[in-house]
Design a protein around this motif. Structure first.
Motif, PDB file in Angstrom:
ATOM      1  N   ASP A 245       0.805  -1.227   0.000  1.00  0.00           N
ATOM      2  CA  ASP A 245       0.000   0.000   0.000  1.00  0.00           C
ATOM      3  C   ASP A 245       0.838   1.277   0.000  1.00  0.00           C
ATOM      4  OD1 ASP A 245      -2.312  -1.452  -0.096  1.00  0.00           O
ATOM      5  OD2 ASP A 245      -2.706  -1.343   2.057  1.00  0.00           O
ATOM      6  N   SER A 246       2.161   1.161   0.084  1.00  0.00           N
ATOM      7  CA  SER A 246       3.039   2.337   0.033  1.00  0.00           C
ATOM      8  C   SER A 246       3.180   2.874  -1.386  1.00  0.00           C
ATOM      9  CB  SER A 246       4.435   1.984   0.567  1.00  0.00           C
ATOM     10  OG  SER A 246       4.359   1.496   1.870  1.00  0.00           O
ATOM     11  N   TYR A 247       2.775   2.091  -2.372  1.00  0.00           N
ATOM     12  CA  TYR A 247       2.952   2.463  -3.775  1.00  0.00           C
ATOM     13  C   TYR A 247       1.638   2.274  -4.532  1.00  0.00           C
ATOM     14  CZ  TYR A 247       7.685   1.774  -2.172  1.00  0.00           C
ATOM     15  OH  TYR A 247       8.830   1.834  -1.440  1.00  0.00           O
ATOM     16  N   PRO A 248       1.363   3.140  -5.525  1.00  0.00           N
ATOM     17  CA  PRO A 248       0.110   2.991  -6.284  1.00  0.00           C
ATOM     18  C   PRO A 248       0.148   1.698  -7.103  1.00  0.00           C
ATOM     19  CG  PRO A 248       1.508   4.688  -7.267  1.00  0.00           C
ATOM     20  CD  PRO A 248       2.172   4.263  -5.999  1.00  0.00           C
ATOM     21  N   HIS A 249      -0.918   0.911  -6.986  1.00  0.00           N
ATOM     22  CA  HIS A 249      -0.937  -0.381  -7.675  1.00  0.00           C
ATOM     23  C   HIS A 249      -2.352  -0.874  -7.936  1.00  0.00           C
ATOM     24  CE1 HIS A 249      -1.411  -1.575  -3.450  1.00  0.00           C
ATOM     25  NE2 HIS A 249      -2.036  -2.642  -3.924  1.00  0.00           N
TER      26      HIS A 249
ATOM     27  N   LEU B 194      -6.077 -16.228 -11.861  1.00  0.00           N
ATOM     28  CA  LEU B 194      -4.669 -16.010 -11.566  1.00  0.00           C
ATOM     29  C   LEU B 194      -4.534 -14.544 -11.182  1.00  0.00           C
ATOM     30  CD1 LEU B 194      -1.625 -16.754 -11.662  1.00  0.00           C
ATOM     31  CD2 LEU B 194      -1.692 -16.132 -14.083  1.00  0.00           C
ATOM     32  N   SER B 195      -4.136 -14.273  -9.936  1.00  0.00           N
ATOM     33  CA  SER B 195      -4.029 -12.891  -9.459  1.00  0.00           C
ATOM     34  C   SER B 195      -2.575 -12.440  -9.451  1.00  0.00           C
ATOM     35  CB  SER B 195      -4.606 -12.756  -8.053  1.00  0.00           C
ATOM     36  OG  SER B 195      -5.992 -13.019  -8.070  1.00  0.00           O
ATOM     37  N   PHE B 196      -2.363 -11.161  -9.711  1.00  0.00           N
ATOM     38  CA  PHE B 196      -1.028 -10.577  -9.719  1.00  0.00           C
ATOM     39  C   PHE B 196      -1.145  -9.086  -9.423  1.00  0.00           C
ATOM     40  CE2 PHE B 196      -2.744 -10.654 -13.957  1.00  0.00           C
ATOM     41  CZ  PHE B 196      -2.478  -9.395 -14.465  1.00  0.00           C
ATOM     42  N   VAL B 197       0.012  -8.449  -9.156  1.00  0.00           N
ATOM     43  CA  VAL B 197       0.031  -7.036  -8.791  1.00  0.00           C
ATOM     44  C   VAL B 197       0.805  -6.255  -9.851  1.00  0.00           C
ATOM     45  CG1 VAL B 197       0.683  -5.345  -7.033  1.00  0.00           C
ATOM     46  CG2 VAL B 197      -0.025  -7.631  -6.344  1.00  0.00           C
ATOM     47  N   VAL B 198       0.289  -5.086 -10.220  1.00  0.00           N
ATOM     48  CA  VAL B 198       0.936  -4.184 -11.159  1.00  0.00           C
ATOM     49  C   VAL B 198       1.107  -2.837 -10.455  1.00  0.00           C
ATOM     50  CG1 VAL B 198       0.769  -3.083 -13.410  1.00  0.00           C
ATOM     51  CG2 VAL B 198      -0.271  -5.310 -13.057  1.00  0.00           C
ATOM     52  N   TYR B 199       2.354  -2.400 -10.321  1.00  0.00           N
ATOM     53  CA  TYR B 199       2.652  -1.133  -9.661  1.00  0.00           C
ATOM     54  C   TYR B 199       2.906  -0.047 -10.703  1.00  0.00           C
ATOM     55  CZ  TYR B 199       3.371  -3.739  -5.349  1.00  0.00           C
ATOM     56  OH  TYR B 199       3.195  -4.528  -4.246  1.00  0.00           O
ATOM     57  N   LEU B 200       2.312   1.126 -10.510  1.00  0.00           N
ATOM     58  CA  LEU B 200       2.604   2.253 -11.383  1.00  0.00           C
ATOM     59  C   LEU B 200       4.027   2.734 -11.135  1.00  0.00           C
ATOM     60  CD1 LEU B 200      -0.750   4.190 -11.062  1.00  0.00           C
ATOM     61  CD2 LEU B 200      -0.003   2.696 -12.907  1.00  0.00           C
ATOM     62  N   ARG B 201       4.477   2.656  -9.901  1.00  0.00           N
ATOM     63  CA  ARG B 201       5.872   2.895  -9.532  1.00  0.00           C
ATOM     64  C   ARG B 201       6.106   2.164  -8.215  1.00  0.00           C
ATOM     65  NH1 ARG B 201       3.446   7.374  -7.857  1.00  0.00           N
ATOM     66  NH2 ARG B 201       3.804   7.969  -5.709  1.00  0.00           N
ATOM     67  N   HIS B 202       7.364   1.735  -8.018  1.00  0.00           N
ATOM     68  CA  HIS B 202       7.703   0.992  -6.799  1.00  0.00           C
ATOM     69  C   HIS B 202       8.857   1.694  -6.104  1.00  0.00           C
ATOM     70  CE1 HIS B 202       8.368  -2.639  -4.285  1.00  0.00           C
ATOM     71  NE2 HIS B 202       7.048  -2.716  -4.423  1.00  0.00           N
ATOM     72  N   ALA B 203       9.565   1.015  -5.217  1.00  0.00           N
ATOM     73  CA  ALA B 203      10.620   1.621  -4.398  1.00  0.00           C
ATOM     74  C   ALA B 203      11.696   2.307  -5.238  1.00  0.00           C
ATOM     75  CB  ALA B 203      11.249   0.566  -3.492  1.00  0.00           C
ATOM     76  N   ASP B 204      11.997   1.745  -6.406  1.00  0.00           N
ATOM     77  CA  ASP B 204      13.017   2.343  -7.278  1.00  0.00           C
ATOM     78  C   ASP B 204      12.444   3.438  -8.177  1.00  0.00           C
ATOM     79  OD1 ASP B 204      11.526   0.785  -8.980  1.00  0.00           O
ATOM     80  OD2 ASP B 204      13.178  -0.508  -9.599  1.00  0.00           O
ATOM     81  N   GLY B 205      11.161   3.745  -8.018  1.00  0.00           N
ATOM     82  CA  GLY B 205      10.517   4.786  -8.819  1.00  0.00           C
ATOM     83  C   GLY B 205      10.038   4.297 -10.174  1.00  0.00           C
ATOM     84  N   LEU B 206      10.250   3.022 -10.477  1.00  0.00           N
ATOM     85  CA  LEU B 206       9.881   2.464 -11.781  1.00  0.00           C
ATOM     86  C   LEU B 206       8.650   1.574 -11.663  1.00  0.00           C
ATOM     87  CD1 LEU B 206      13.479   1.493 -12.927  1.00  0.00           C
ATOM     88  CD2 LEU B 206      12.138   3.474 -13.659  1.00  0.00           C
TER      89      LEU B 206
END
Length: 141
Positions: free
Chosen positions: A37-41, A60-72
């Motif tokens: 929850d720290s990153y938009p996903h 089949l569930s998975f997560v897609v982050y708009l940006r993560h800890a590295d900013g990518l």
């Protein structure tokens, strides 16, 4: 108090109790997976997944982050490299992942529907992957 009034009161109490049980139990079709929850996903779930000629309707569930800890952007889907590029298109977002066992694109449309196309292997042993499904609402920190 007469019997009809007492019966009405008992029915209302039973309905309220059943409603509270249903509300507290949560959604039955919610994915078992959660993102950071720290990153938009988005948490996405396929309703149709094909690996070559073998297709499945098993979610089949998975997560897609708009940006993560590295900013990518990041794609957490088995077989794919988590490193992804993100391109905005008029009706959604396109995530492209290369470098894993499977390489391809995932499109998340404005209505949160998804379309996945990917490949793995070399020319004679090329396997194509297709999937469709949907994502939960965008989680923003």
């Amino acid at each position: 108090m007469n019997r009809s009034a007492m019966l009405s009161i008992i029915m209302i109490i039973v309905i309220v109790i059943l409603a509270l049980i249903a509300i507290s139990s949560g959604r039955s079709d919610a994915p078992d997976l959660v993102g950071d929850d720290s990153y938009p996903h988005y948490v996405c779930t396929t309703n149709n997944y094909c690996e070559g000629d073998i297709c499945s309707r098993e979610p089949l569930s998975f997560v897609v982050y708009l940006r993560h800890a590295d900013g990518l952007p990041r794609l957490e889907l088995r077989g794919f490299s988590p490193r992804a590029t993100l391109t905005e298109i008029p009706d959604g977002l396109v995530f492209e992942s290369t470098g894993g066992d499977v390489s391809g694109t995932l499109t998340v449309f404005e209505d949160r529907g998804i379309d996945l196309t990917a490949t793995s292997g070399e020319s004679s042993s090329l396997i194509e992957y297709y999937a469709s499904g949907s994502c939960e609402r965008l989680v923003t920190p």
